[in-house]
Scaffold this motif. Structure first.
Motif, mmCIF file in Angstrom:
data_model
loop_
_atom_site.group_PDB
_atom_site.id
_atom_site.type_symbol
_atom_site.label_atom_id
_atom_site.label_comp_id
_atom_site.label_asym_id
_atom_site.label_seq_id
_atom_site.Cartn_x
_atom_site.Cartn_y
_atom_site.Cartn_z
ATOM 1 N N GLN A 143 1.446 1.473 -4.069
ATOM 2 C CA GLN A 143 0.157 1.374 -4.890
ATOM 3 C C GLN A 143 -1.119 2.006 -4.217
ATOM 4 O O GLN A 143 -2.117 2.239 -4.814
ATOM 5 N N GLY A 144 -0.975 2.224 -3.144
ATOM 6 C CA GLY A 144 -2.269 3.034 -2.188
ATOM 7 C C GLY A 144 -3.387 1.833 -1.918
ATOM 8 O O GLY A 144 -3.203 0.647 -2.158
ATOM 9 N N ASN A 145 -4.290 2.297 -1.192
ATOM 10 C CA ASN A 145 -5.247 1.531 -0.895
ATOM 11 C C ASN A 145 -6.724 2.046 -0.808
ATOM 12 O O ASN A 145 -6.642 2.929 0.259
ATOM 13 N N ALA A 193 -1.168 3.732 4.416
ATOM 14 C CA ALA A 193 -0.517 3.972 3.009
ATOM 15 C C ALA A 193 0.755 4.948 3.214
ATOM 16 O O ALA A 193 2.035 4.786 3.061
ATOM 17 N N ALA A 194 0.519 6.299 3.971
ATOM 18 C CA ALA A 194 1.345 6.986 4.195
ATOM 19 C C ALA A 194 2.447 6.658 5.334
ATOM 20 O O ALA A 194 3.580 6.934 5.274
ATOM 21 N N GLN A 203 -7.411 3.563 2.896
ATOM 22 C CA GLN A 203 -6.356 3.483 3.836
ATOM 23 C C GLN A 203 -5.165 4.512 3.660
ATOM 24 O O GLN A 203 -3.993 4.095 3.683
ATOM 25 N N THR A 204 -5.470 5.721 3.302
ATOM 26 C CA THR A 204 -4.491 6.896 3.011
ATOM 27 C C THR A 204 -3.361 6.872 4.210
ATOM 28 O O THR A 204 -2.297 6.870 4.020
ATOM 29 N N ARG A 253 4.783 4.533 3.840
ATOM 30 C CA ARG A 253 5.768 4.928 2.948
ATOM 31 C C ARG A 253 6.799 5.492 3.651
ATOM 32 O O ARG A 253 8.010 5.736 3.294
ATOM 33 N N ALA A 264 0.908 -1.380 -0.096
ATOM 34 C CA ALA A 264 -0.027 -0.068 -0.175
ATOM 35 C C ALA A 264 1.009 1.284 0.037
ATOM 36 O O ALA A 264 0.610 2.357 -0.589
#
Length: 138
Positions: free
Chosen positions: A14-16, A23-24, A19-20, A27, A11
């Motif tokens: 590619q993100g989800n 994912a952040a 689920q910002t 990252r 995530a």
């Protein structure tokens, strides 16, 4: 210390949907490990970005499993992870500090970066002088 490994998620790349924050955070953790690797060359830093793991976690929820199947995401089995981890720690290049374990990424629509061609117009716009204000002839 010889290794510093963080378990991240695909995530982070590619993100989800929905689920910002997750994912952040993944990252950011991966970026932190890259930064630490550059400052401490004697330690092997790896951010292992995991896909959905079969037999573990929220990916076992039937609704999540169905959604991921429709998106074309393939699972990695929990028993495969030990071998993948060892490969990354003992065989893979130390420079590969972000490692994504995934069989297939979901298909997404993409647009080329730096494309300066004007968008195709499919009708008239009611607000303002566009597209003539941008120098685009209809």
């Amino acid at each position: 210390m010889k290794f510093f490994v963080g378990l991240s998620s695909v995530a982070a790349i590619q993100g989800n949907p929905g689920q910002t924050n997750y994912a952040a955070a993944n990252r950011m953790m991966s970026a932190l490990l890259r930064y630490l690797r550059r400052r401490n060359g004697a330690i092997r830093f790896k951010a292992l970005m995991l896909p959905p793991v079969e037999g573990a976690g929220m990916a076992e929820d039937p609704e999540v499993r169905d959604m991921l199947r429709r998106r074309g995401v393939a699972y990695v089995h929990v028993q495969e992870l030990a071998g993948l981890f060892c490969r990354e720690l003992f065989v893979a290049p130390a420079e590969d500090d972000w490692v994504m374990f995934i069989r297939a990424l979901p298909s997404v629509k993409t647009a080329p970066l730096g494309d300066t061609s004007p968008p195709a117009l499919s009708g008239q716009l009611d607000d303002g002088p566009w597209p003539s204000a941008l120098g685009i002839s209809p």
